[in-house]
Write a protein that holds these residues in place. Structure first.
Motif, PDB file in Angstrom:
ATOM      1  N   GLY A 118       0.913  -1.078   0.095  1.00  9.22           N
ATOM      2  CA  GLY A 118       0.111   0.057   0.010  1.00  9.22           C
ATOM      3  C   GLY A 118       0.927   1.419   0.054  1.00  9.22           C
ATOM      4  O   GLY A 118       0.501   2.104  -0.616  1.00  9.22           O
ATOM      5  N   LYS A 119       2.006   1.322   0.722  1.00  9.02           N
ATOM      6  CA  LYS A 119       3.000   2.672   0.949  1.00  9.02           C
ATOM      7  C   LYS A 119       3.500   2.625  -0.422  1.00  9.02           C
ATOM      8  O   LYS A 119       3.471   3.683  -0.981  1.00  9.02           O
ATOM      9  CB  LYS A 119       4.031   2.317   1.646  1.00  9.02           C
ATOM     10  N   LEU A 120       3.886   1.578  -1.085  1.00  7.63           N
ATOM     11  CA  LEU A 120       4.539   1.643  -2.592  1.00  7.63           C
ATOM     12  C   LEU A 120       3.526   2.057  -3.535  1.00  7.63           C
ATOM     13  O   LEU A 120       3.894   2.915  -4.403  1.00  7.63           O
ATOM     14  CB  LEU A 120       5.090   0.236  -2.966  1.00  7.63           C
ATOM     15  N   GLY A 121       2.345   1.617  -3.411  1.00  8.41           N
ATOM     16  CA  GLY A 121       1.241   2.120  -4.248  1.00  8.41           C
ATOM     17  C   GLY A 121       1.000   3.835  -4.043  1.00  8.41           C
ATOM     18  O   GLY A 121       0.751   4.299  -5.128  1.00  8.41           O
ATOM     19  N   PRO A 131      -1.242   2.587  -9.966  1.00  4.93           N
ATOM     20  CA  PRO A 131      -1.005   1.125  -9.813  1.00  4.93           C
ATOM     21  C   PRO A 131      -2.200   0.166  -9.227  1.00  4.93           C
ATOM     22  O   PRO A 131      -3.094   0.638  -8.890  1.00  4.93           O
ATOM     23  CB  PRO A 131      -0.049   1.568  -8.370  1.00  4.93           C
ATOM     24  N   LEU A 132      -1.695  -1.001  -9.422  1.00  3.62           N
ATOM     25  CA  LEU A 132      -2.728  -2.035  -8.967  1.00  3.62           C
ATOM     26  C   LEU A 132      -2.238  -3.043  -7.943  1.00  3.62           C
ATOM     27  O   LEU A 132      -1.196  -3.514  -8.257  1.00  3.62           O
ATOM     28  CB  LEU A 132      -3.360  -2.783 -10.173  1.00  3.62           C
ATOM     29  N   LEU A 133      -2.700  -3.388  -6.681  1.00  5.53           N
ATOM     30  CA  LEU A 133      -2.118  -4.280  -5.894  1.00  5.53           C
ATOM     31  C   LEU A 133      -2.752  -5.524  -6.057  1.00  5.53           C
ATOM     32  O   LEU A 133      -4.170  -5.699  -6.430  1.00  5.53           O
ATOM     33  CB  LEU A 133      -2.403  -3.752  -4.231  1.00  5.53           C
ATOM     34  N   VAL A 134      -2.156  -6.588  -5.937  1.00 11.52           N
ATOM     35  CA  VAL A 134      -2.616  -8.061  -6.449  1.00 11.52           C
ATOM     36  C   VAL A 134      -2.331  -8.879  -5.268  1.00 11.52           C
ATOM     37  O   VAL A 134      -1.198  -8.877  -4.741  1.00 11.52           O
ATOM     38  CB  VAL A 134      -1.742  -8.556  -7.377  1.00 11.52           C
ATOM     39  N   ALA A 148      -6.975  -5.251   0.599  1.00 15.00           N
ATOM     40  CA  ALA A 148      -8.082  -4.556   0.124  1.00 15.00           C
ATOM     41  C   ALA A 148      -8.141  -3.208   0.831  1.00 15.00           C
ATOM     42  O   ALA A 148      -8.578  -2.147   0.492  1.00 15.00           O
ATOM     43  CB  ALA A 148      -9.232  -5.419   0.257  1.00 15.00           C
ATOM     44  N   VAL A 149      -8.131  -3.362   2.314  1.00 13.02           N
ATOM     45  CA  VAL A 149      -8.276  -2.231   3.338  1.00 13.02           C
ATOM     46  C   VAL A 149      -7.300  -1.147   2.799  1.00 13.02           C
ATOM     47  O   VAL A 149      -7.387   0.070   2.690  1.00 13.02           O
ATOM     48  CB  VAL A 149      -8.207  -2.562   4.653  1.00 13.02           C
ATOM     49  N   VAL A 150      -5.922  -1.787   2.828  1.00 13.50           N
ATOM     50  CA  VAL A 150      -4.652  -0.848   2.747  1.00 13.50           C
ATOM     51  C   VAL A 150      -4.668  -0.180   1.317  1.00 13.50           C
ATOM     52  O   VAL A 150      -4.402   1.098   1.163  1.00 13.50           O
ATOM     53  CB  VAL A 150      -3.565  -1.554   2.661  1.00 13.50           C
ATOM     54  N   ALA A 151      -5.301  -0.918   0.206  1.00 10.39           N
ATOM     55  CA  ALA A 151      -5.441  -0.302  -1.275  1.00 10.39           C
ATOM     56  C   ALA A 151      -6.586   0.932  -1.090  1.00 10.39           C
ATOM     57  O   ALA A 151      -6.162   1.743  -1.760  1.00 10.39           O
ATOM     58  CB  ALA A 151      -5.884  -1.324  -2.076  1.00 10.39           C
ATOM     59  N   GLU A 152      -7.341   0.617  -0.357  1.00  8.96           N
ATOM     60  CA  GLU A 152      -8.707   1.568  -0.260  1.00  8.96           C
ATOM     61  C   GLU A 152      -8.056   2.966   0.468  1.00  8.96           C
ATOM     62  O   GLU A 152      -8.598   4.002   0.005  1.00  8.96           O
ATOM     63  CB  GLU A 152      -9.901   1.205   0.614  1.00  8.96           C
ATOM     64  N   ARG A 153      -7.222   2.574   1.630  1.00  5.21           N
ATOM     65  CA  ARG A 153      -6.634   3.751   2.373  1.00  5.21           C
ATOM     66  C   ARG A 153      -5.690   4.686   1.196  1.00  5.21           C
ATOM     67  O   ARG A 153      -5.701   5.897   1.445  1.00  5.21           O
ATOM     68  CB  ARG A 153      -6.111   3.515   3.529  1.00  5.21           C
ATOM     69  N   ALA A 154      -4.933   3.993   0.506  1.00  2.00           N
ATOM     70  CA  ALA A 154      -4.230   4.424  -0.529  1.00  2.00           C
ATOM     71  C   ALA A 154      -4.686   5.236  -1.498  1.00  2.00           C
ATOM     72  O   ALA A 154      -4.174   5.821  -2.294  1.00  2.00           O
ATOM     73  CB  ALA A 154      -2.839   3.597  -0.758  1.00  2.00           C
ATOM     74  N   LEU A 281       0.809   5.532   5.971  1.00  2.00           N
ATOM     75  CA  LEU A 281       0.993   5.070   4.477  1.00  2.00           C
ATOM     76  C   LEU A 281       2.055   5.902   4.179  1.00  2.00           C
ATOM     77  O   LEU A 281       2.778   5.473   2.879  1.00  2.00           O
ATOM     78  CB  LEU A 281      -0.243   4.944   3.774  1.00  2.00           C
ATOM     79  N   ASP A 282       2.212   7.174   4.199  1.00  6.12           N
ATOM     80  CA  ASP A 282       3.144   8.029   3.851  1.00  6.12           C
ATOM     81  C   ASP A 282       4.401   8.182   4.349  1.00  6.12           C
ATOM     82  O   ASP A 282       5.171   9.087   3.967  1.00  6.12           O
ATOM     83  CB  ASP A 282       2.437   9.560   3.610  1.00  6.12           C
ATOM     84  N   ASP A 283       4.885   7.379   5.220  1.00  6.10           N
ATOM     85  CA  ASP A 283       5.860   7.183   6.081  1.00  6.10           C
ATOM     86  C   ASP A 283       7.008   6.447   5.138  1.00  6.10           C
ATOM     87  O   ASP A 283       7.080   4.988   5.832  1.00  6.10           O
ATOM     88  CB  ASP A 283       5.663   6.523   7.262  1.00  6.10           C
TER      89      ASP A 283
END
Length: 513
Positions: A118-121, A131-134, A148-154, A281-283
């Motif tokens: 998520g951080k990299l995304g 980006p797309l997380l798989v 899924a939660v991390v992707a939503e936050r990012a 996530l931005d750290d």
């Protein structure tokens, strides 16, 4: 993470200062202290040996012996060698010629791969990518939901066709995700793979199968920076079993000794590309060996601080604030502006981390670590409890107004008074800086041209003696010198036509033609 190492190195270099020449014994003692500091930081022994050997070879050569300041030259050598073992130059991501670029994450369970995806995304999204997380970690309970939660936050896309929890084929998911990304116009695919508590054949085989299925442009090995020497052993096992192109350090903000960061690039031959230094996530940012070496040696990291400021502040806003501060003693700069600036700084990250990036702040480590981040929220609450008129002109705030503001913001009356006083002091200091006066108390930032002229003017005037007799004698001597200067010419020659009665010695005449 590098606090202990930084303190030990600072103490070592302190012993070198003030020495006009370094003896062989001085260099040996310094090398011994650096060796102990690195071993205590859990740096791999082969790395320590190579590092110390390089330092001793360079320190005993002409590079130091002929230097004007040998101590600074030794620090320069240590800095350059640190950059070397951290990987040398910054390693950038390689992107595919045709989209999508596939990035595969590998590592042990608990290293933080899913959060790091998520951080990299989010970081790549900030660079203008899509980006797309798989979700290919189908073993660990709730790993798919977590991604899924991390992707939503990012704010990035996620591909998770299988429920996980032991159900589904991760190799097929990885293969299908590339076609899905092409269809949905994602230009980067980040594959989150499963981990294990330790290296085993099943883990290696699954990672190798996913690698063969998607042919990733980058394989990033995610390692927990807090596990020390074991991180190096794990990295070597992954390098030999699956192979990887770069390293990502997670949990770099931990309180471990940091040996993994100083060892892994040298031992594996693969550079550290990214570092995660917090829970948000931005750290997360690209890893710069030169900047990390500078932090370890207590020299700060101004480039990273400037980059963060550029991402947060617009040039238009900065110019507007500068013009307000440069006005008559900065009186146009109000509490509303102060609040806006404070909130912008808060967006840059932790106040403690930002202060730690400033040069010369290593000796104030304890004070920086004791900063309460909630003070910013309290200050914002006090300012927001004021009327627009009070924010524009805080001088109108009297006792009854302070009591009302304190009640509205849930603080003591003394806190309101203290804030207003600190605001005036901060405004005066920032106004002086905006006009070129420098920042008092900070090394290398004390005083602009105006301040230097004033100091020079003060230095010219001699102090007068407090003894009346001595002072009278000094005044008489000064008067005699003035009278002699009025009667005579330059260089103490008689007045009139210079050199008319002056005869050069014979040995000087040949030089005068």
């Amino acid at each position: 993470m590098f606090d202990t190492l930084s303190d030990r190195l600072a103490a070592t270099f302190k012993n070198l200062r003030g020495k006009g020449r370094l003896s062989e014994a001085d260099i040996d003692a310094t090398a011994r202290e650096i060796r102990i500091a690195l071993l205590e930081a859990d740096v791999a022994l082969p790395v320590v040996r190579s590092f110390i050997k390089q330092i001793k070879e360079r320190a005993t050569g002409t590079e130091v012996s002929q230097a004007l300041n040998p101590a600074q030259q030794v620090i320069k050598i240590v800095n350059e060698e640190l950059i070397g073992i951290l990987g040398g130059e910054t390693r950038r991501l390689r992107f595919a010629k045709t989209s999508p670029t596939v990035i595969m994450l590998a590592g042990l369970q608990g290293a933080g791969k899913t959060t790091l995806a998520g951080k990299l995304g989010l970081w790549l999204k900030g660079q203008g990518h899509s980006p797309l997380l798989v979700a290919c970690d189908l073993q660990r309970p709730n790993a798919v939901n977590q991604l899924a939660v991390v992707a939503e936050r990012a704010g990035v896309g996620v591909y998770a066709p299988q429920p996980g929890n032991g159900v589904g084929d991760p190799v097929q998911v990885a293969k299908d995700s590339v076609e899905h990304a092409r269809t949905k116009q994602y230009d980067i695919v980040i594959v989150d793979t499963a981990g294990r508590l330790g290296i085993d054949e099943e883990l290696m085989q699954q990672a190798a199968d996913i690698r063969d299925a998607v042919s990733p442009d980058e394989i990033l090995f995610v390692v927990d920076a807090m596990i020390g020497q074991d991180a190096v052993n794990t990295a070597e096992a992954f390098r030999d079993g699956v192979g990887f192109d770069g390293v990502v350090l997670s949990k770099l903000d931990g309180d471990a000794r940091g040996g993994a960061a100083l060892s892994i690039a040298q031992v594996t031959g693969k550079q550290i590309m990214f570092a995660s230094n917090g829970e948000k996530l931005d750290d997360f940012d690209a890893f710069h060996p030169d900047r990390m070496a500078s932090r370890i040696l207590g020299m700060g990291d101004m480039l990273s601080l400037i980059e963060k400021a550029e991402q947060t502040f617009s040039q238009e806003e900065a110019a507007k604030m500068a013009s307000k501060l440069a006005s008559s003693k900065g009186k146009e700069f109000t509490l509303d502006d102060f609040l806006a600036q404070m909130e912008q700084v808060r967006k840059m990250g932790s106040i403690s981390k930002l202060l730690g990036m400033l040069p010369g702040m290593a000796q104030m480590k304890e004070q920086i670590n004791n900063i309460d981040e909630r003070d910013v929220d309290r200050t914002a609450a006090i300012i927001k409890s004021m009327t627009p008129g009070e924010r524009h002109d805080p001088t109108i705030i009297n006792g009854s107004r302070r009591a009302r503001i304190a009640k509205g913001s849930g603080v003591e009356v003394s806190a309101v008074k203290s804030l207003v006083e600190r605001f005036f002091e901060a405004r005066k200091m920032m106004s002086r800086m905006a006009q070129g006066g420098g920042m008092p108390g900070i090394p290398g930032m004390g005083g602009g041209p105006g301040r230097q002229k004033k100091q020079q003017k003060q230095a010219k005037g001699k102090r007068k003696s407090g003894n009346p007799m001595k002072r009278k004698a000094e005044e008489a001597a000064a008067a005699a010198r003035r009278e002699q200067a009025a009667q005579g010419g330059a260089f103490g020659l008689p007045a009139g036509q210079p050199g008319q009665d002056f005869e050069l010695p014979d040995e000087f005449k040949k030089f005068m033609g």
